[in-house]
Every structure is written in structure tokens, then in C-alpha cells.
Design an enzyme around this catalytic site. Structure first.
Site, mmCIF file in Angstrom:
data_model
loop_
_atom_site.group_PDB
_atom_site.id
_atom_site.type_symbol
_atom_site.label_atom_id
_atom_site.label_comp_id
_atom_site.label_asym_id
_atom_site.label_seq_id
_atom_site.Cartn_x
_atom_site.Cartn_y
_atom_site.Cartn_z
ATOM 1 N N GLU A 1 38.668 38.247 31.206
ATOM 2 C CA GLU A 1 37.690 39.054 31.935
ATOM 3 C C GLU A 1 37.747 40.505 31.468
ATOM 4 O O GLU A 1 36.712 41.159 31.336
ATOM 5 C CB GLU A 1 37.915 38.978 33.438
ATOM 6 N N HIS B 1 42.769 33.688 46.579
ATOM 7 C CA HIS B 1 41.554 33.164 45.941
ATOM 8 C C HIS B 1 40.929 32.111 46.844
ATOM 9 O O HIS B 1 41.491 31.033 47.041
ATOM 10 C CB HIS B 1 41.920 32.577 44.586
#
Length: 413
Positions: A314, A340
Site C-alpha cells: 500500500e 480489522h
């Protein structure tokens, strides 16, 4: 049609708190919602930690009968939706309900119900299976129950695109209104899978953190010592509307959705490509859809899972998209505090991104102590930052190589 789409209501159920105010305060204070697993005995598991929702009472939001019947991911979704609807002041009747949709994202749905009823079949036989087994388990039932609860009779969709599901839901809801199919949509994501099968499955993939002796420091996106993600649960819901619809009823406006992008990696079932070209195309598509340039973005709420490859790739994607501006764009991962939420992540993180622009505060990436050689961007380490945020981006990337990005802008009449 190409209508402007604004955000008028927010609702949150997270490991940091019940409600927007409680969660946002904890987020900006850099608090962690991660601790030892209490839902089941995890003593024999490599990972013994998760980000559980605390002090949640489903009967505060629905009837006792519904609270007993619904699986947790549905209860979280209904609670967050009620908060968001009340926040937006949106009341539906037979006429208005036809123009209000429900579009949500959920990754694994009622996994706990599946585990429970598999055990029932194996130990007590098929005749003891509840008639509510299937409705409690299937992922789209959250969207269905929201529709029933509030009389929203417009488009009703549930997306199952792994960890990108919540963001895809928001993006598709945005396009649904923009194109004139609905005047308003209840949208976001939800998940509740802190179960033996989930922890064992992700553990077998070596995807989870095993920092069991120090749970609050286990999720450490972009940090050199990150060792995996921490499973979280909850729901994040937004009420989004066509601008004229919101203005007509005098609604408070938190912000405006201006861009949405999606892409597929076509590379590997769990790993992004090393050059992160799928994420690059996704962010670039959202920027193009918004009609802006990359240098206008003031903040990126990163996918930032705390896994070695995701955070590295990312970072590479952000560097490719933002080029020479990459080092000056604040990037933070709120998963450092919430864990998450899988399919629900995009829901709560779009709410966080909206609030960052609304309040001009960027939540931090906690537990960031030292970057590796390539994770060298401005990750807003450990302390929230007060700064002007006019335009913000939120990223979500899922297994199967599915990517989603939404862009939110501070509302200007």
C-alpha cells in the site's frame, strides 16, 4: 443524472465504543480496543487476542425477541443504523420509503451461527436445527433487516467482497444516488466473526498477530515489527442523500462523497502484486471520478492491516499515485486501534474519514515506533493531528484482489 451526494447521518458500534462520540473520542486519544478473546477459550490457539465490542446490549436498539434471534453482525448493523437514522433525522413513510435504499457490505456474515448449528447437527441431529438458522447466517440479512426496521423499500443490496465490502457498499450507494435510482441510502459495513473457526483459519494462514502478551500494541500498521492483523468486529453506517433531498428537509451535512474507484488485481488469492498496480489503479480511478488532482488530497485513511506485505505494498501504491507529493500526505491506519473488521472495515473507516474532514482532525496510527526501509511516509504516529482536511481518501483491499476507494470532501454549499 449526476447529482451531488452528501452525508447526513453517522452510526458506529466498534471495539472503541458504542456510538459516534464515544468511538471518535477514543480514536483521537489513541486508545486501543484490543484485548484477550473472551468469546471462547482461545488458550490452545496461536492468537489469543481480538478487538471485541464491549458493553453492547442489542435490546437497547431492537426488541428482546429480535435481540435473541439475530446474529451479532445483524444486531450491530441495526444499532448503527438506528443511530445514523436518528442522527440524520430521517423518517420514512410509504411514499418516501420507495426512494430510500439499503446497500451494505459484509465479509463472512453469520459464521458463529454456522459453527453452532454444525455442532447441533453432529451431536443432536438435524431436527434440532432452528428455523432461523439460514436467515441468521446469510450475510445479506443485515441489509434486509435494516430495510424492514425502517421501511426502506428502495434498492436492497449486500456486497461480499471480503475486506473491501464496506467501502464497495458506500461507493455503490453513492453511484446509486448520483444516477437517480434513490434519493437516500443507508450504507456501510458490518462484521462479527470472533469465533474459533475464524481465528483458526486466519491463524493457519499466518495472517494474525501473535503478540498475545501485549494486546494493545499488537496492531502496528507500517511499523517495522508488525507481525499480522487483529480481528475486530462492529458496524459503521452512513446515511447519504442527494444534496437537494437533504437541503429540502434541512438536514445537517457532515460532508460530500465526490469520488469512487474500484479495481481487481488479477494476481493472487490473498497477496497483492508487489508493485501494487491494482491499488494504484483503484486510487487513480477514484481521483479521476472526483475530478480532482492527487495533490488536493489532505489525508488518506489507509487499509493498513499491520501485515508485512499489505502495508509495504500500500505504501508503494501511494508513492506511485502521489509521486513527489507522497511524503507530505498524512496517512494513518485506524486499524491500529479498532483491529480489522474485515467486511465491516470500510463502513467504520468511511465514517472516520468523514469525521476527519468535518472536525479537521486526523486520527493517529498508534504503536508506530519505527518504519522499515520502504514504509517511510507520514503515518501520523501515535498522536492525533489537528490540521485542515478538505478532501480525504479511504482505501480498502480484499482477498481475491478486490480493491475499493472512496473520496470525501468537506461540504461547501
Amino acid at each position: 443524472m449526476n447529482r451531488r451526494v452528501v452525508i447526513t447521518g453517522l452510526g458506529l458500534v466498534t471495539p472503541l465504543g458504542i456510538g459516534v462520540d464515544e468511538t471518535w473520542a477514543a480514536l483521537c486519544a489513541g486508545k486501543s480496543g484490543i484485548g484477550e478473546i473472551t468469546r471462547f477459550d482461545a488458550s490452545n490457539y496461536a492468537t489469543k487476542i481480538a478487538a471485541e465490542v464491549k458493553d453492547f446490549r442489542a435490546e437497547d436498539f431492537v426488541s428482546k425477541k429480535e435481540a435473541k434471534r439475530n446474529q451479532l453482525f445483524i444486531s450491530y448493523a441495526l444499532a448503527a443504523s438506528r443511530m445514523a437514522m436518528e442522527d440524520a433525522g430521517l423518517q420514512l413513510d410509504e411514499k418516501k420509503g420507495d426512494r430510500v435504499g439499503v446497500i451494505t457490505g459484509c465479509g463472512l456474515g453469520g459464521l458463529a451461527t454456522l459453527e453452532e448449528h454444525t455442532m447441533i447437527i453432529n451431536t443432536r441431529g438435524p431436527k434440532r436445527v432452528s428455523p432461523f438458522f439460514i436467515p441468521m447466517m446469510i450475510g445479506n440479512m443485515a441489509a434486509g433487516m435494516i430495510s424492514i426496521q425502517f421501511g426502506a423499500k428502495g434498492p436492497n443490496l449486500s456486497l461480499a467482497t471480503a475486506c473491501a465490502a464496506g467501502t464497495h457498499a458506500v461507493g455503490e450507494a453513492y453511484k446509486n444516488i448520483q444516477r437517480g435510482f434513490s434519493d437516500a441510502v443507508i450504507t456501510g459495513g458490518m462484521e462479527s466473526v470472533i469465533t474459533p473457526t475464524c481465528i483458526a483459519g486466519f491463524g493457519a494462514m499466518k495472517a494474525l498477530s501473535t503478540r498475545n502478551d501485549d494486546p494493545t500494541r499488537a496492531s502496528r500498521p507500517f511499523d517495522k515489527d508488525r507481525d499480522g492483523f487483529v480481528v475486530g468486529e462492529g458496524a459503521g453506517i452512513l446515511i447519504i442523500e442527494a444534496l437537494e433531498h437533504a437541503l429540502e428537509r434541512g438536514a445537517n451535512i457532515y460532508g460530500e462523497i465526490i469520488g469512487y474507484g474500484m479495481s481487481g488485481d488479477g494476481y493472487h488469492m490473498t497477496s497483492p502484486p508487489p508493485d501494487a498496480e491494482g491499488a494504484v489503479r483503484c486510487m487513480a480511478a477514484a481521483i479521476a471520478d472526483a475530478g480532482i488532482s492527487s495533490d488536493q488530497i489532505d489525508y488518506i485513511n489507509a487499509h493498513g492491516t499491520s501485515t508485512p506485505l499489505n502495508d509495504l505494498y500500500e505504501t508503494r501504491a501511494i508513492k506511485t499515485v502521489f509521486q513527489g507529493e507522497a511524503a507530505s500526505v498524512p496517512v494513518s491506519s485506524t486499524k491500529s486501534m479498532t483491529g480489522h473488521l474485515l467486511g465491516g472495515a470500510g463502513g467504520i473507516e468511511t465514517v472516520f474519514t468523514t469525521l476527519a474532514a468535518y472536525h479537521d482532525i486526523i486520527p493517529p496510527t498508534i504503536n508506530f515506533e519505527s518504519g522499515d526501509e520502504e514504509c517511510d511516509l507520514d503515518y501520523v504516529p501515535n498522536t492525533a493531528r489537528r490540521t485542515t482536511v478538505d478532501i480525504a481518501m479511504s482505501n480498502s483491499f480484499g482477498f481475491g484482489g478486490t480493491n475499493a476507494t472512496v473520496i470525501v470532501k468537506k461540504y461547501q454549499p
